[in-house]
Motif scaffolding. Sequence first.
Motif, PDB file in Angstrom:
ATOM      1  N   GLU A  58     -54.019 -17.947  12.102  1.00  0.00           N
ATOM      2  CA  GLU A  58     -54.622 -17.177  11.016  1.00  0.00           C
ATOM      3  C   GLU A  58     -55.713 -16.243  11.552  1.00  0.00           C
ATOM      4  O   GLU A  58     -55.795 -15.071  11.173  1.00  0.00           O
ATOM      5  CB  GLU A  58     -55.208 -18.128   9.978  1.00  0.00           C
ATOM      6  CG  GLU A  58     -55.883 -17.448   8.811  1.00  0.00           C
ATOM      7  CD  GLU A  58     -56.470 -18.445   7.816  1.00  0.00           C
ATOM      8  OE1 GLU A  58     -56.352 -18.180   6.618  1.00  0.00           O
ATOM      9  OE2 GLU A  58     -57.063 -19.466   8.257  1.00  0.00           O
ATOM     10  N   ALA A  59     -56.527 -16.738  12.471  1.00  0.00           N
ATOM     11  CA  ALA A  59     -57.607 -15.928  13.040  1.00  0.00           C
ATOM     12  C   ALA A  59     -57.052 -14.781  13.873  1.00  0.00           C
ATOM     13  O   ALA A  59     -57.558 -13.651  13.791  1.00  0.00           O
ATOM     14  CB  ALA A  59     -58.536 -16.811  13.881  1.00  0.00           C
ATOM     15  N   VAL A  60     -56.016 -15.032  14.672  1.00  0.00           N
ATOM     16  CA  VAL A  60     -55.417 -13.972  15.484  1.00  0.00           C
ATOM     17  C   VAL A  60     -54.855 -12.881  14.570  1.00  0.00           C
ATOM     18  O   VAL A  60     -55.044 -11.676  14.827  1.00  0.00           O
ATOM     19  CB  VAL A  60     -54.334 -14.532  16.431  1.00  0.00           C
ATOM     20  CG1 VAL A  60     -53.463 -13.420  17.007  1.00  0.00           C
ATOM     21  CG2 VAL A  60     -54.992 -15.327  17.555  1.00  0.00           C
ATOM     22  N   THR A  61     -54.192 -13.258  13.498  1.00  0.00           N
ATOM     23  CA  THR A  61     -53.655 -12.276  12.556  1.00  0.00           C
ATOM     24  C   THR A  61     -54.782 -11.419  11.972  1.00  0.00           C
ATOM     25  O   THR A  61     -54.693 -10.188  11.932  1.00  0.00           O
ATOM     26  CB  THR A  61     -52.874 -12.981  11.429  1.00  0.00           C
ATOM     27  OG1 THR A  61     -51.776 -13.697  12.016  1.00  0.00           O
ATOM     28  CG2 THR A  61     -52.354 -11.992  10.398  1.00  0.00           C
ATOM     29  N   PHE A  62     -55.864 -12.064  11.543  1.00  0.00           N
ATOM     30  CA  PHE A  62     -56.993 -11.342  10.957  1.00  0.00           C
ATOM     31  C   PHE A  62     -57.638 -10.386  11.951  1.00  0.00           C
ATOM     32  O   PHE A  62     -57.835  -9.204  11.661  1.00  0.00           O
ATOM     33  CB  PHE A  62     -58.045 -12.327  10.424  1.00  0.00           C
ATOM     34  CG  PHE A  62     -59.283 -11.636   9.928  1.00  0.00           C
ATOM     35  CD1 PHE A  62     -59.331 -11.089   8.648  1.00  0.00           C
ATOM     36  CD2 PHE A  62     -60.403 -11.504  10.735  1.00  0.00           C
ATOM     37  CE1 PHE A  62     -60.463 -10.435   8.193  1.00  0.00           C
ATOM     38  CE2 PHE A  62     -61.543 -10.849  10.285  1.00  0.00           C
ATOM     39  CZ  PHE A  62     -61.572 -10.313   9.006  1.00  0.00           C
ATOM     40  N   TYR A  63     -57.987 -10.877  13.144  1.00  0.00           N
ATOM     41  CA  TYR A  63     -58.701 -10.042  14.112  1.00  0.00           C
ATOM     42  C   TYR A  63     -57.806  -8.954  14.715  1.00  0.00           C
ATOM     43  O   TYR A  63     -58.294  -7.890  15.084  1.00  0.00           O
ATOM     44  CB  TYR A  63     -59.385 -10.896  15.183  1.00  0.00           C
ATOM     45  CG  TYR A  63     -60.591 -11.595  14.598  1.00  0.00           C
ATOM     46  CD1 TYR A  63     -61.736 -10.874  14.276  1.00  0.00           C
ATOM     47  CD2 TYR A  63     -60.573 -12.953  14.321  1.00  0.00           C
ATOM     48  CE1 TYR A  63     -62.838 -11.486  13.711  1.00  0.00           C
ATOM     49  CE2 TYR A  63     -61.669 -13.574  13.753  1.00  0.00           C
ATOM     50  CZ  TYR A  63     -62.804 -12.838  13.449  1.00  0.00           C
ATOM     51  OH  TYR A  63     -63.886 -13.445  12.867  1.00  0.00           O
ATOM     52  N   THR A  64     -56.498  -9.187  14.769  1.00  0.00           N
ATOM     53  CA  THR A  64     -55.579  -8.141  15.196  1.00  0.00           C
ATOM     54  C   THR A  64     -55.623  -6.983  14.201  1.00  0.00           C
ATOM     55  O   THR A  64     -55.698  -5.811  14.590  1.00  0.00           O
ATOM     56  CB  THR A  64     -54.143  -8.688  15.333  1.00  0.00           C
ATOM     57  OG1 THR A  64     -54.135  -9.673  16.375  1.00  0.00           O
ATOM     58  CG2 THR A  64     -53.140  -7.588  15.656  1.00  0.00           C
ATOM     59  N   ALA A  65     -55.608  -7.305  12.920  1.00  0.00           N
ATOM     60  CA  ALA A  65     -55.692  -6.263  11.892  1.00  0.00           C
ATOM     61  C   ALA A  65     -57.066  -5.593  11.906  1.00  0.00           C
ATOM     62  O   ALA A  65     -57.166  -4.362  11.842  1.00  0.00           O
ATOM     63  CB  ALA A  65     -55.406  -6.857  10.513  1.00  0.00           C
ATOM     64  N   LEU A  66     -58.128  -6.381  12.025  1.00  0.00           N
ATOM     65  CA  LEU A  66     -59.481  -5.834  11.986  1.00  0.00           C
ATOM     66  C   LEU A  66     -59.737  -4.842  13.106  1.00  0.00           C
ATOM     67  O   LEU A  66     -60.287  -3.761  12.885  1.00  0.00           O
ATOM     68  CB  LEU A  66     -60.514  -6.968  12.052  1.00  0.00           C
ATOM     69  CG  LEU A  66     -61.978  -6.536  12.023  1.00  0.00           C
ATOM     70  CD1 LEU A  66     -62.334  -5.914  10.677  1.00  0.00           C
ATOM     71  CD2 LEU A  66     -62.886  -7.734  12.309  1.00  0.00           C
ATOM     72  N   PHE A  67     -59.353  -5.194  14.339  1.00  0.00           N
ATOM     73  CA  PHE A  67     -59.650  -4.342  15.486  1.00  0.00           C
ATOM     74  C   PHE A  67     -58.486  -3.456  15.914  1.00  0.00           C
ATOM     75  O   PHE A  67     -58.620  -2.647  16.836  1.00  0.00           O
ATOM     76  CB  PHE A  67     -60.141  -5.189  16.658  1.00  0.00           C
ATOM     77  CG  PHE A  67     -61.502  -5.775  16.414  1.00  0.00           C
ATOM     78  CD1 PHE A  67     -62.626  -4.958  16.360  1.00  0.00           C
ATOM     79  CD2 PHE A  67     -61.664  -7.137  16.210  1.00  0.00           C
ATOM     80  CE1 PHE A  67     -63.892  -5.490  16.114  1.00  0.00           C
ATOM     81  CE2 PHE A  67     -62.925  -7.683  15.971  1.00  0.00           C
ATOM     82  CZ  PHE A  67     -64.034  -6.848  15.921  1.00  0.00           C
ATOM     83  N   GLY A  68     -57.307  -3.616  15.277  1.00  0.00           N
ATOM     84  CA  GLY A  68     -56.179  -2.750  15.584  1.00  0.00           C
ATOM     85  C   GLY A  68     -55.559  -2.988  16.940  1.00  0.00           C
ATOM     86  O   GLY A  68     -54.901  -2.097  17.490  1.00  0.00           O
ATOM     87  N   THR A  69     -55.735  -4.178  17.483  1.00  0.00           N
ATOM     88  CA  THR A  69     -55.156  -4.531  18.772  1.00  0.00           C
ATOM     89  C   THR A  69     -54.919  -6.034  18.817  1.00  0.00           C
ATOM     90  O   THR A  69     -55.665  -6.797  18.198  1.00  0.00           O
ATOM     91  CB  THR A  69     -56.054  -4.083  19.947  1.00  0.00           C
ATOM     92  OG1 THR A  69     -55.368  -4.296  21.176  1.00  0.00           O
ATOM     93  CG2 THR A  69     -57.370  -4.815  19.973  1.00  0.00           C
ATOM     94  N   GLY A  70     -53.889  -6.429  19.532  1.00  0.00           N
ATOM     95  CA  GLY A  70     -53.584  -7.851  19.670  1.00  0.00           C
ATOM     96  C   GLY A  70     -54.386  -8.486  20.786  1.00  0.00           C
ATOM     97  O   GLY A  70     -55.103  -7.802  21.536  1.00  0.00           O
ATOM     98  N   PRO A  71     -54.272  -9.797  20.921  1.00  0.00           N
ATOM     99  CA  PRO A  71     -55.018 -10.498  21.972  1.00  0.00           C
ATOM    100  C   PRO A  71     -54.576 -10.094  23.376  1.00  0.00           C
ATOM    101  O   PRO A  71     -53.398  -9.840  23.612  1.00  0.00           O
ATOM    102  CB  PRO A  71     -54.714 -11.975  21.729  1.00  0.00           C
ATOM    103  CG  PRO A  71     -53.791 -12.060  20.584  1.00  0.00           C
ATOM    104  CD  PRO A  71     -53.474 -10.689  20.105  1.00  0.00           C
ATOM    105  N   ALA A  72     -55.536 -10.046  24.283  1.00  0.00           N
ATOM    106  CA  ALA A  72     -55.248  -9.803  25.698  1.00  0.00           C
ATOM    107  C   ALA A  72     -54.708 -11.071  26.347  1.00  0.00           C
ATOM    108  O   ALA A  72     -53.937 -11.008  27.296  1.00  0.00           O
ATOM    109  CB  ALA A  72     -56.506  -9.335  26.423  1.00  0.00           C
TER     110      ALA A  72
END
Length: 172
Positions: A15-29
């Motif tokens: 859930e957090a990865v989905t949220f922060y991906t949308a917020l910052f416009g980039t997926g996890p490194a």
Amino acid sequence: MSRVQLALNVNDIDEAVTFYTALFGTGPAKRKPGYANFAIAEPPLKLVLLENPGQGGTLNHLGVEVADADAVDAEQARLAQAGLAAVDERDTTCCYARQDKFWVTGAPGGERWEIYTVLEDSATFWGPDDEQRSDAIQAELDGVPAGQATQCCGGPQAASAGEPASSSACCG
């Protein structure tokens, strides 16, 4: 290159990865079980998410990622000149990376700040065979006897071992 690191405890990593991906416009490194980090270019930020059910929404720790070990040394010398104490932790594995770092002690609110550089990626959260080698460092940071410190940064091993994840050791 330097950037501020913000490490957050989250209840649900997906859930957090989905949220922060949308917020910052980039997926996890980097994405591992119970762990994700984002290397965000603008604003320059290393966002680290640590799955610690029941601790979601709390600060795990803060840091500054620097370019190399020379920069770690320079920052440690600069902060020593300013009268800030540090706990050295070199050639250590934490958060799926081998690092050179030190922890700054004595922040007014008790926050934990690490100044670090990533030397190379690691397949494990803690190190060879996923062993935790940071008890002595955590004890020094917490002022408790070695072997009695709780696990630094919580992390997926605490949750998977059935132990309560704790962010009180190194990650105020």
